[in-house]
Design a protein around this motif. Sequence first.
Motif, mmCIF file in Angstrom:
data_model
loop_
_atom_site.group_PDB
_atom_site.id
_atom_site.type_symbol
_atom_site.label_atom_id
_atom_site.label_comp_id
_atom_site.label_asym_id
_atom_site.label_seq_id
_atom_site.Cartn_x
_atom_site.Cartn_y
_atom_site.Cartn_z
ATOM 1 N N THR A 73 2.856 23.243 -37.845
ATOM 2 C CA THR A 73 1.492 23.253 -37.309
ATOM 3 C C THR A 73 0.621 22.273 -38.074
ATOM 4 N N CYS A 74 0.792 22.242 -39.379
ATOM 5 C CA CYS A 74 0.025 21.332 -40.230
ATOM 6 C C CYS A 74 0.326 19.884 -39.883
ATOM 7 N N THR A 75 1.610 19.519 -39.782
ATOM 8 C CA THR A 75 1.971 18.127 -39.548
ATOM 9 C C THR A 75 1.690 17.672 -38.117
ATOM 10 N N SER A 76 1.292 18.597 -37.261
ATOM 11 C CA SER A 76 0.876 18.237 -35.908
ATOM 12 C C SER A 76 -0.635 18.053 -35.806
ATOM 13 N N ALA A 77 -1.344 18.338 -36.898
ATOM 14 C CA ALA A 77 -2.795 18.177 -36.923
ATOM 15 C C ALA A 77 -3.148 16.693 -37.057
ATOM 16 N N VAL A 78 -4.432 16.396 -37.112
ATOM 17 C CA VAL A 78 -4.897 15.018 -37.215
ATOM 18 C C VAL A 78 -5.929 14.909 -38.323
ATOM 19 N N GLY A 79 -5.770 13.930 -39.202
ATOM 20 C CA GLY A 79 -6.754 13.671 -40.238
ATOM 21 C C GLY A 79 -6.544 14.525 -41.481
ATOM 22 N N ASN A 80 -7.577 14.608 -42.310
ATOM 23 C CA ASN A 80 -7.508 15.364 -43.554
ATOM 24 C C ASN A 80 -7.623 16.859 -43.265
ATOM 25 N N GLN A 81 -6.703 17.630 -43.829
ATOM 26 C CA GLN A 81 -6.634 19.060 -43.560
ATOM 27 C C GLN A 81 -6.653 19.837 -44.868
ATOM 28 N N THR A 82 -7.552 20.827 -44.972
ATOM 29 C CA THR A 82 -7.558 21.670 -46.162
ATOM 30 C C THR A 82 -6.423 22.679 -46.057
ATOM 31 N N VAL A 83 -6.065 23.267 -47.202
ATOM 32 C CA VAL A 83 -4.990 24.262 -47.225
ATOM 33 C C VAL A 83 -5.570 25.668 -47.351
ATOM 34 N N ALA A 84 -6.842 25.820 -47.011
ATOM 35 C CA ALA A 84 -7.488 27.125 -47.096
ATOM 36 C C ALA A 84 -6.897 28.093 -46.083
ATOM 37 N N ALA A 85 -6.974 29.380 -46.383
ATOM 38 C CA ALA A 85 -6.460 30.416 -45.484
ATOM 39 C C ALA A 85 -7.108 30.290 -44.112
ATOM 40 N N GLY A 86 -6.295 30.443 -43.062
ATOM 41 C CA GLY A 86 -6.793 30.358 -41.705
ATOM 42 C C GLY A 86 -6.811 28.964 -41.129
ATOM 43 N N GLN A 87 -6.545 27.940 -41.949
ATOM 44 C CA GLN A 87 -6.511 26.567 -41.476
ATOM 45 C C GLN A 87 -5.079 26.161 -41.118
ATOM 46 N N ASP A 88 -4.931 25.064 -40.383
ATOM 47 C CA ASP A 88 -3.610 24.630 -39.931
ATOM 48 C C ASP A 88 -2.640 24.397 -41.079
ATOM 49 N N CYS A 89 -3.140 23.930 -42.207
ATOM 50 C CA CYS A 89 -2.272 23.605 -43.340
ATOM 51 C C CYS A 89 -2.242 24.694 -44.411
ATOM 52 N N ALA A 90 -2.707 25.887 -44.065
ATOM 53 C CA ALA A 90 -2.640 27.002 -45.017
ATOM 54 C C ALA A 90 -1.184 27.247 -45.414
ATOM 55 N N GLY A 91 -0.977 27.539 -46.678
ATOM 56 C CA GLY A 91 0.368 27.825 -47.158
ATOM 57 C C GLY A 91 1.111 26.616 -47.681
ATOM 58 N N ALA A 92 0.577 25.415 -47.502
ATOM 59 C CA ALA A 92 1.228 24.236 -48.070
ATOM 60 C C ALA A 92 1.260 24.368 -49.588
ATOM 61 N N LYS A 93 2.321 23.884 -50.198
ATOM 62 C CA LYS A 93 2.506 24.096 -51.633
ATOM 63 C C LYS A 93 3.249 22.926 -52.252
ATOM 64 N N VAL A 94 2.796 22.486 -53.431
ATOM 65 C CA VAL A 94 3.551 21.514 -54.216
ATOM 66 C C VAL A 94 4.664 22.253 -54.955
ATOM 67 N N SER A 146 -5.118 21.019 -52.608
ATOM 68 C CA SER A 146 -6.328 21.383 -51.862
ATOM 69 C C SER A 146 -6.362 20.799 -50.454
ATOM 70 N N ALA A 147 -5.626 19.713 -50.206
ATOM 71 C CA ALA A 147 -5.686 19.095 -48.871
ATOM 72 C C ALA A 147 -4.480 18.202 -48.634
ATOM 73 N N LEU A 148 -4.186 17.992 -47.361
ATOM 74 C CA LEU A 148 -3.159 17.043 -46.929
ATOM 75 C C LEU A 148 -3.772 16.090 -45.918
ATOM 76 N N ARG A 149 -3.242 14.911 -45.845
ATOM 77 C CA ARG A 149 -3.685 13.923 -44.874
ATOM 78 C C ARG A 149 -2.569 13.730 -43.851
ATOM 79 N N ILE A 150 -2.893 13.850 -42.579
ATOM 80 C CA ILE A 150 -1.910 13.748 -41.505
ATOM 81 C C ILE A 150 -2.254 12.548 -40.631
ATOM 82 N N GLU A 151 -1.274 11.659 -40.425
ATOM 83 C CA GLU A 151 -1.469 10.470 -39.589
ATOM 84 C C GLU A 151 -0.288 10.346 -38.641
ATOM 85 N N GLY A 152 -0.520 10.451 -37.331
ATOM 86 C CA GLY A 152 0.518 10.231 -36.343
ATOM 87 C C GLY A 152 1.724 11.138 -36.493
ATOM 88 N N GLY A 153 1.503 12.378 -36.891
ATOM 89 C CA GLY A 153 2.594 13.312 -37.069
ATOM 90 C C GLY A 153 3.286 13.235 -38.413
#
Length: 300
Positions: free
Chosen positions: A58-79, A140-147
């Motif tokens: 779901t996160c990698t299908s988003a567009v642009g800068n995405q926070t990893v906060a709960a309830g957001q598309d990139c929630a749960g992302a982890k280094v 805190s955030a990921l950047r998604i470009e073109g999948g």
Amino acid sequence: MSPNPLSTALKAAALSLGLLLQVPAQAGLISGSWDPEFGPALPDLSWSAYAELTASDTCTSAVGNQTVAAGQDCAGAKVLAVFLQLYNTPYGALDWSDPDSYRSTAPNSATFAVCDSSVEFIPSYMARCNNNFGNYFNLSALRIEGGNVAGLQSSVGALFAAVEFEPPVDLLPSLVWPSLLPPANQRLFRAPSLPSSAKKNGFSLNFTLNGPELLCVSCDNFRGVKSQTDGLRQFLVTYTDEGPAKFTDSNGNALGVVLDENGRVLGRSTSINGQLVPEPAGLALVLTALGAAALVRRRR
């Protein structure tokens, strides 16, 4: 200074990103390596870094800068892990696709491992992390470009130094030295010896959405000096939740997104410097292990 051909060709970095399965959400493994020279402050020093993290489909299908906060598309992302090599430029960077190469080779190269506690019992990390597991990252955030995952914003709670490195006692109470250290969970990571070009300094590493930053915290009388980014290339490959690359060429080779030192996307490619993109080490095994670990957590 006469950089080796690989460092000259890369001029900086290669970051490859991959996706894995994590229950209950689909998630991906991000693996990356950079290989820039430090710059005029330490003219014979180069550094190579490698990182792995997870992000959901779901996160990698988003567009642009995405926070990893709960309830957001990139929630749960982890280094999951960060590896750093400091080396004398003529010596050359490690091959991060070969787990047997993750070692320090004094006096030319020093290698450090910082790994999250969530991968402590996964064999592919046990073999590379030198028992350095803990809570070191603040993604805190990921950047998604073109999948594709095209950047991450994360601190790395570690100071990288040689065994003999210690901050001067009279600087410890000052506002200068503590301000250069990572957050409260910072740990001092030591190697038997830094390469001679590092001049016994200490270093920190963090990631911005546009690229990594290496800081010599004890350079310039402890005011700190950042590594140069001129000519930096970043190379990111996104894999599907089942392991294969999300984008491939007509021959099935993984296609990654290439970015410059400012995070601008330059296009897609199968390689940097003529080398095909390797899959992250033990991709299928890590996928299975992460999925099993997530199932155990759910049942608890």
